[in-house]
Design an enzyme around this catalytic site. Structure first.
Site, PDB file in Angstrom:
ATOM      1  CE  LYS A   1      -6.072   6.743  -4.377  1.00 16.87           C
ATOM      2  NZ  LYS A   1      -5.425   7.945  -4.988  1.00 16.87           N
TER       3      LYS A   1
ATOM      4  NE  ARG B   1       0.953   4.804  -3.688  1.00 15.89           N
ATOM      5  CZ  ARG B   1      -0.084   4.480  -2.721  1.00 15.89           C
ATOM      6  NH1 ARG B   1      -1.315   4.586  -3.020  1.00 15.89           N
ATOM      7  NH2 ARG B   1       0.343   4.473  -1.261  1.00 15.89           N
TER       8      ARG B   1
END
Length: 284
Positions: free
Chosen positions: A206, A246
């Protein structure tokens, strides 16, 4: 939890798994590398992304969910739509990963309640096209905690058993990389443990990692160049009690979880110095 994005516009992999056959192969490869769950999604949620129609989302995910489940994979469906979740559960998914925490579709909580599947309830403040405008906090940890608690109460009132719920603080969703919101949340995982539910962390590749690793001219690292930083987040999250992470690259992150487990236990869980891959046993 291994990520399979069946989308043409994923921020992390540029549509490499948009073809159903390739997505299925990728999911099976992830299981071989140590993934307990394969999370299949058909709608990009990167900042600025526009929604796709429900029929297109169904067309993307159902063949992948169906075949992976048929081959014995534990499958999660990453969707904000009750219609898509229902079809995926019918096809064999055992977990619904809803980044909106039930806010995008009022029917989601009732669907989860009626099927009894595990449910990832993520902190969310709005759809991707404008979510970063909502990244305004006085105390990000307290406000995210309070909003997650409110959403838990709301879905339980709709019939969801608390034991079905897994919480996710929503790294990157209405969180500012420039203001350090994601790091504050990671530094206070113990606070979210007070909600009494397992915690899923989704920090893989991210923007806040790319921002952290910017070069001397302030240029962020590319998404795929953040895989080593993702492994570091995984190790720390596992050490501090996260239920699952995740991730896009399974093997190095599975290794990080094994290191964290050995560290936490002081080696007492090892057999002749060897660690089994810690397995997710479900949210309940």
């Amino acid at each position: 939890m291994g990520v399979v994005n069946v989308t043409p516009d994923s921020f992390s992999d540029g549509g490499r798994w948009f073809d159903a056959g390739r997505a299925i192969e990728h999911g099976l490869r992830m299981v071989g590398e140590g993934a307990d769950i394969v999370d299949v999604g058909g709608e990009s949620t990167q900042p600025g992304a526009q929604r796709v129609p429900a029929d297109e989302e169904l067309r993307r995910v159902l063949p992948v969910v169906t075949e992976l489940a048929r081959q014995g994979v534990v499958v999660s469906v990453d969707t904000m739509r009750a219609e898509v979740a229902a079809a995926a559960v019918d096809a064999g998914a055992v977990l619904v990963n809803d980044v909106s925490g039930g806010m995008a579709d009022p029917a989601m909580a009732r669907l989860v309640a009626s099927t009894g599947v595990s449910y990832v309830l993520m902190h969310w403040r709005g759809h991707s096209h404008d979510m970063q405008k909502r990244a305004v906090y006085t105390d990000v940890v307290q406000e995210v905690y309070d909003e997650l608690e409110q959403r838990m109460t709301a879905v339980v009132d709709e019939g969801v058993d608390p034991g079905q719920i897994i919480i996710d603080p929503g790294l990157g969703f209405a969180k500012s990389p420039e203001k350090g919101h994601n790091w504050a949340l990671l530094a206070h995982l113990d606070r979210f443990a007070q909600l009494g539910r397992p915690i899923l962390i989704g920090g893989s590749r991210k923007r806040f990692l790319g921002r952290l690793l910017s070069d001397a001219d302030g240029n962020p690292r590319s998404f795929t160049e953040c895989d080593d930083a993702t492994v570091a987040v995984t190790a720390l999250a596992a050490f501090h009690g996260a239920w699952a992470v995740r991730v896009h690259e399974v093997r190095p992150n599975a290794d990080a979880v094994r290191v964290a487990q050995a560290w936490r236990s002081g080696g007492t869980a090892l057999i002749d110095g060897r660690a089994e891959i810690p397995r997710v046993r479900g949210g309940q």
